[in-house]
Design a protein around this motif. Structure first.
Motif, PDB file in Angstrom:
ATOM      1  N   LEU A 138       0.867  -1.175   0.000  1.00  0.00           N
ATOM      2  CA  LEU A 138       0.000   0.000   0.000  1.00  0.00           C
ATOM      3  C   LEU A 138       0.907   1.230   0.000  1.00  0.00           C
ATOM      4  O   LEU A 138       1.755   1.366   0.881  1.00  0.00           O
ATOM      5  CB  LEU A 138      -0.871  -0.038   1.254  1.00  0.00           C
ATOM      6  CG  LEU A 138      -2.049   0.903   1.346  1.00  0.00           C
ATOM      7  CD1 LEU A 138      -3.031   0.658   0.204  1.00  0.00           C
ATOM      8  CD2 LEU A 138      -2.772   0.695   2.681  1.00  0.00           C
ATOM      9  N   VAL A 139       0.742   2.072  -1.009  1.00  0.00           N
ATOM     10  CA  VAL A 139       1.603   3.246  -1.145  1.00  0.00           C
ATOM     11  C   VAL A 139       0.763   4.496  -0.897  1.00  0.00           C
ATOM     12  O   VAL A 139      -0.270   4.690  -1.543  1.00  0.00           O
ATOM     13  CB  VAL A 139       2.206   3.306  -2.568  1.00  0.00           C
ATOM     14  CG1 VAL A 139       3.032   4.573  -2.754  1.00  0.00           C
ATOM     15  CG2 VAL A 139       3.048   2.068  -2.831  1.00  0.00           C
ATOM     16  N   PHE A 140       1.207   5.326   0.041  1.00  0.00           N
ATOM     17  CA  PHE A 140       0.454   6.542   0.341  1.00  0.00           C
ATOM     18  C   PHE A 140       1.070   7.745  -0.356  1.00  0.00           C
ATOM     19  O   PHE A 140       2.278   7.986  -0.257  1.00  0.00           O
ATOM     20  CB  PHE A 140       0.435   6.797   1.845  1.00  0.00           C
ATOM     21  CG  PHE A 140      -0.516   5.901   2.570  1.00  0.00           C
ATOM     22  CD1 PHE A 140      -1.881   6.162   2.551  1.00  0.00           C
ATOM     23  CD2 PHE A 140      -0.059   4.786   3.257  1.00  0.00           C
ATOM     24  CE1 PHE A 140      -2.775   5.330   3.211  1.00  0.00           C
ATOM     25  CE2 PHE A 140      -0.940   3.951   3.919  1.00  0.00           C
ATOM     26  CZ  PHE A 140      -2.301   4.228   3.893  1.00  0.00           C
ATOM     27  N   VAL A 141       0.224   8.486  -1.047  1.00  0.00           N
ATOM     28  CA  VAL A 141       0.646   9.738  -1.658  1.00  0.00           C
ATOM     29  C   VAL A 141      -0.274  10.836  -1.145  1.00  0.00           C
ATOM     30  O   VAL A 141      -1.276  10.561  -0.488  1.00  0.00           O
ATOM     31  CB  VAL A 141       0.581   9.655  -3.204  1.00  0.00           C
ATOM     32  CG1 VAL A 141       1.593   8.658  -3.733  1.00  0.00           C
ATOM     33  CG2 VAL A 141      -0.826   9.299  -3.661  1.00  0.00           C
ATOM     34  N   ALA A 142       0.088  12.096  -1.485  1.00  0.00           N
ATOM     35  CA  ALA A 142      -0.637  13.206  -0.871  1.00  0.00           C
ATOM     36  C   ALA A 142      -1.895  13.615  -1.621  1.00  0.00           C
ATOM     37  O   ALA A 142      -2.805  14.189  -1.040  1.00  0.00           O
ATOM     38  CB  ALA A 142       0.293  14.402  -0.745  1.00  0.00           C
ATOM     39  N   THR A 143      -1.936  13.359  -2.909  1.00  0.00           N
ATOM     40  CA  THR A 143      -3.079  13.861  -3.680  1.00  0.00           C
ATOM     41  C   THR A 143      -3.638  12.786  -4.608  1.00  0.00           C
ATOM     42  O   THR A 143      -2.978  11.811  -4.933  1.00  0.00           O
ATOM     43  CB  THR A 143      -2.662  15.053  -4.584  1.00  0.00           C
ATOM     44  OG1 THR A 143      -1.689  14.582  -5.527  1.00  0.00           O
ATOM     45  CG2 THR A 143      -2.055  16.190  -3.768  1.00  0.00           C
ATOM     46  N   ARG A 144      -4.878  13.041  -5.033  1.00  0.00           N
ATOM     47  CA  ARG A 144      -5.514  12.116  -5.975  1.00  0.00           C
ATOM     48  C   ARG A 144      -4.722  12.056  -7.264  1.00  0.00           C
ATOM     49  O   ARG A 144      -4.546  10.995  -7.860  1.00  0.00           O
ATOM     50  CB  ARG A 144      -6.923  12.616  -6.280  1.00  0.00           C
ATOM     51  CG  ARG A 144      -7.797  12.593  -5.060  1.00  0.00           C
ATOM     52  CD  ARG A 144      -9.011  13.451  -5.239  1.00  0.00           C
ATOM     53  NE  ARG A 144      -9.798  13.403  -4.003  1.00  0.00           N
ATOM     54  CZ  ARG A 144     -10.975  13.957  -3.866  1.00  0.00           C
ATOM     55  NH1 ARG A 144     -11.520  14.619  -4.859  1.00  0.00           N
ATOM     56  NH2 ARG A 144     -11.619  13.870  -2.721  1.00  0.00           N
ATOM     57  N   HIS A 145      -4.268  13.223  -7.683  1.00  0.00           N
ATOM     58  CA  HIS A 145      -3.503  13.308  -8.921  1.00  0.00           C
ATOM     59  C   HIS A 145      -2.238  12.450  -8.815  1.00  0.00           C
ATOM     60  O   HIS A 145      -1.908  11.691  -9.722  1.00  0.00           O
ATOM     61  CB  HIS A 145      -3.145  14.773  -9.176  1.00  0.00           C
ATOM     62  CG  HIS A 145      -2.302  14.978 -10.390  1.00  0.00           C
ATOM     63  ND1 HIS A 145      -2.789  14.764 -11.659  1.00  0.00           N
ATOM     64  CD2 HIS A 145      -1.004  15.334 -10.527  1.00  0.00           C
ATOM     65  CE1 HIS A 145      -1.825  15.002 -12.525  1.00  0.00           C
ATOM     66  NE2 HIS A 145      -0.737  15.347 -11.870  1.00  0.00           N
ATOM     67  N   ALA A 146      -1.558  12.555  -7.680  1.00  0.00           N
ATOM     68  CA  ALA A 146      -0.335  11.767  -7.488  1.00  0.00           C
ATOM     69  C   ALA A 146      -0.660  10.275  -7.487  1.00  0.00           C
ATOM     70  O   ALA A 146       0.096   9.461  -8.028  1.00  0.00           O
ATOM     71  CB  ALA A 146       0.348  12.163  -6.183  1.00  0.00           C
ATOM     72  N   ALA A 147      -1.796   9.902  -6.901  1.00  0.00           N
ATOM     73  CA  ALA A 147      -2.178   8.482  -6.876  1.00  0.00           C
ATOM     74  C   ALA A 147      -2.310   7.959  -8.308  1.00  0.00           C
ATOM     75  O   ALA A 147      -1.787   6.895  -8.652  1.00  0.00           O
ATOM     76  CB  ALA A 147      -3.487   8.302  -6.112  1.00  0.00           C
ATOM     77  N   GLU A 148      -2.987   8.749  -9.147  1.00  0.00           N
ATOM     78  CA  GLU A 148      -3.161   8.345 -10.549  1.00  0.00           C
ATOM     79  C   GLU A 148      -1.818   8.235 -11.255  1.00  0.00           C
ATOM     80  O   GLU A 148      -1.536   7.274 -11.952  1.00  0.00           O
ATOM     81  CB  GLU A 148      -4.011   9.398 -11.288  1.00  0.00           C
ATOM     82  CG  GLU A 148      -5.466   9.416 -10.892  1.00  0.00           C
ATOM     83  CD  GLU A 148      -6.251   8.240 -11.487  1.00  0.00           C
ATOM     84  OE1 GLU A 148      -5.752   7.617 -12.449  1.00  0.00           O
ATOM     85  OE2 GLU A 148      -7.342   7.935 -10.972  1.00  0.00           O
ATOM     86  N   GLN A 149      -1.006   9.288 -11.034  1.00  0.00           N
ATOM     87  CA  GLN A 149       0.246   9.372 -11.771  1.00  0.00           C
ATOM     88  C   GLN A 149       1.217   8.259 -11.384  1.00  0.00           C
ATOM     89  O   GLN A 149       1.801   7.601 -12.248  1.00  0.00           O
ATOM     90  CB  GLN A 149       0.882  10.719 -11.467  1.00  0.00           C
ATOM     91  CG  GLN A 149       1.329  11.413 -12.703  1.00  0.00           C
ATOM     92  CD  GLN A 149       2.036  12.702 -12.354  1.00  0.00           C
ATOM     93  OE1 GLN A 149       2.292  12.998 -11.172  1.00  0.00           O
ATOM     94  NE2 GLN A 149       2.358  13.459 -13.358  1.00  0.00           N
ATOM     95  N   VAL A 150       1.384   8.056 -10.092  1.00  0.00           N
ATOM     96  CA  VAL A 150       2.344   7.045  -9.629  1.00  0.00           C
ATOM     97  C   VAL A 150       1.866   5.656 -10.043  1.00  0.00           C
ATOM     98  O   VAL A 150       2.654   4.832 -10.521  1.00  0.00           O
ATOM     99  CB  VAL A 150       2.540   7.135  -8.088  1.00  0.00           C
ATOM    100  CG1 VAL A 150       3.395   5.989  -7.588  1.00  0.00           C
ATOM    101  CG2 VAL A 150       3.174   8.480  -7.715  1.00  0.00           C
TER     102      VAL A 150
END
Ligand code: AMP
Length: 421
Positions: free
Chosen positions: A252-264
């Motif tokens: 499970l990888v946590f990112v700060a934004t929805r956009h980052a979730a999509e991109q990563v």
């Protein structure tokens, strides 16, 4: 001394069966401490870290209460569980259904949350329900439609109470509370215990028993915590390397934004890693599907925002990666608590870059941790100065006003420091 058993806690034969069927052989610490006072009808404040078995700790005694109580021709809501997220609602509802299935008269459990059509939930409430597990917004919506009444509630649970506080749920929570009878059993569970929870506890609980499953701060010892220093721009590449080298098959990888979730997620996918994003902009159907596919191992990596930080139970989750650090030190505990659940072990890796190193130190300080900085060959950081944007890399989710974290940091006398050696 012999090991404690569920039988010694005063649970009925039906519920002992339910524990066996669920594979619960011995009670967890919170179950051991919470079940006897709850069976006596007492109010309770449970300080229970994630993964401690707290759902069964309240579901079992409340199911016993339901089994013992009078049955009415028209069902009325006797147990109300308020939760902060849709996923947690579904999960808690499932625990009630599964454990309740062993009872002579299995209770009817309704799960109410937003983001999906209201009609099936209204239909589900026809003829009443014994247990309602709900997020506050949808519950209020259904109350306004006269789909249910709460004046017969005997027991109220606020699960993840700290979250119910900090998401601006206060107004909704108060409106729900106003619908409940004053005479009732109240249970409040929280993994962290900020002052607001104390204030809420004081206002809601009467002669409550306080139980603590483990140290309120700090993480479960079975979690190996690591910090890897890496330049912000190379995190995705490093993540891919770690997933492959360490052979993690559920991360499970946590990112700060929805956009980052999509991109990563997309970048990982393009490089041959089975990865998917999970965030609040997806429809509820998509969220449920992504989570189900992750649980049944169709994806190896789920890249998510703090949507998944609390309450979600993913059996067998090997590793949590803080690609972006959590804003609040408390959220660090919630995030890494997704792994090492129910006695398993797990790894939590946080990426720290020149711009986020000071924030990582603040998290360590608040959690009484001192974690060595690691470097991975080929990914040694070269950026020494924090980028000009003071918070770049931590999240990109903040406005110009100083946040709570900024104030904490100022109070702690921490300023962005040099890159680690
Ligand atoms: P929770 O903290 O309620 O989210 O529970 C975390 C996990 O522990 C869930 O997968 C439960 O099914 C599991 N669990 C709860 N109680 C027990 C128990 N007594 N023995 C083993 N597993 C348990």
């Amino acid at each position: 001394m012999s090991e404690p058993t569920f039988a010694s806690l005063g649970l009925s034969a039906d519920l002992l069966h339910a524990c066996l069927d669920a594979g619960y052989l011995t009670p967890t610490a919170i179950q051991l401490d919470a079940i006897p006072p709850l069976l006596r009808g007492q109010d309770l404040l449970g300080l229970a870290p994630t993964g401690s078995g707290k759902t069964a700790a309240f579901a079992l005694p409340l199911l016993q209460r339901l089994a013992a109580g009078q049955r009415h021709a028209q069902r009325r809501v006797r147990v109300l569980v308020l939760v902060p997220t849709r996923e947690l609602a579904a999960q808690v509802g499932e625990v009630f259904r599964r454990l309740g299935a062993s009872c002579a008269h299995p209770p009817k459990v309704a799960v109410l949350f937003g983001g999906v059509s209201v009609n099936p939930q209204m239909m589900g409430l026809r003829g009443g329900a014994d247990v309602v597990v709900a997020t506050p917004g949808r519950l209020l919506d259904l109350l306004e439609r006269n789909a249910l009444r709460l004046d017969g509630v005997e027991a109220l649970v606020l699960d993840e109470a700290d979250r119910l506080l900090d998401l601006g749920f206060a107004a909704e929570r108060e409106r729900v509370l106003a619908e409940l009878p004053a005479q009732r059993q109240t249970l409040l569970f929280s993994a962290t215990f900020p002052q607001e929870v104390q204030a809420l506890a004081d206002s809601l609980l009467r002669n409550a028993t306080r139980v603590e499953a483990a140290a309120p701060d700090g993480a479960a010892p079975a979690i190996v915590q690591r910090v890897i220093s890496v330049d912000a721009g190379r995190r995705t590449e490093l993540l891919r390397r770690l997933v492959q080298d360490e052979k993690w098959d559920r991360v499970l990888v946590f990112v700060a934004t929805r956009h980052a979730a999509e991109q990563v997620a997309r970048k990982l996918h393009d490089r041959g890693v089975y990865a998917a994003p999970l965030h609040g902009e997806l429809s509820q159907g998509q969220r449920t599907e992504v989570l189900a596919h992750f649980k049944d191992r169709r994806y190896d990596v789920l890249v998510t925002t703090d949507l998944a930080a609390r309450g979600i139970d993913i059996p067998g989750l090997e590793a949590v990666v803080n690609y972006d650090l959590p804003r609040s030190p408390n959220d660090y505990v919630h995030r890494i608590g997704r792994t090492a659940r129910a006695g398993a072990s797990g790894i939590a890796v946080s990426f720290a870059s020149a711009g986020t190193e000071a924030h990582m130190r603040l998290i360590e300080k608040r959690q009484n941790l001192v974690l060595p900085r690691e470097q991975v060959a080929g990914f040694e950081p070269v950026e020494l100065e924090p980028p000009p944007q003071p918070e770049a890399g931590v999240g990109g989710i903040k406005g110009k006003r100083p946040s709570k974290k900024d104030k904490l940091r100022a109070a702690a006398g921490l300023t962005p420091g040099p890159a680690p050696d």
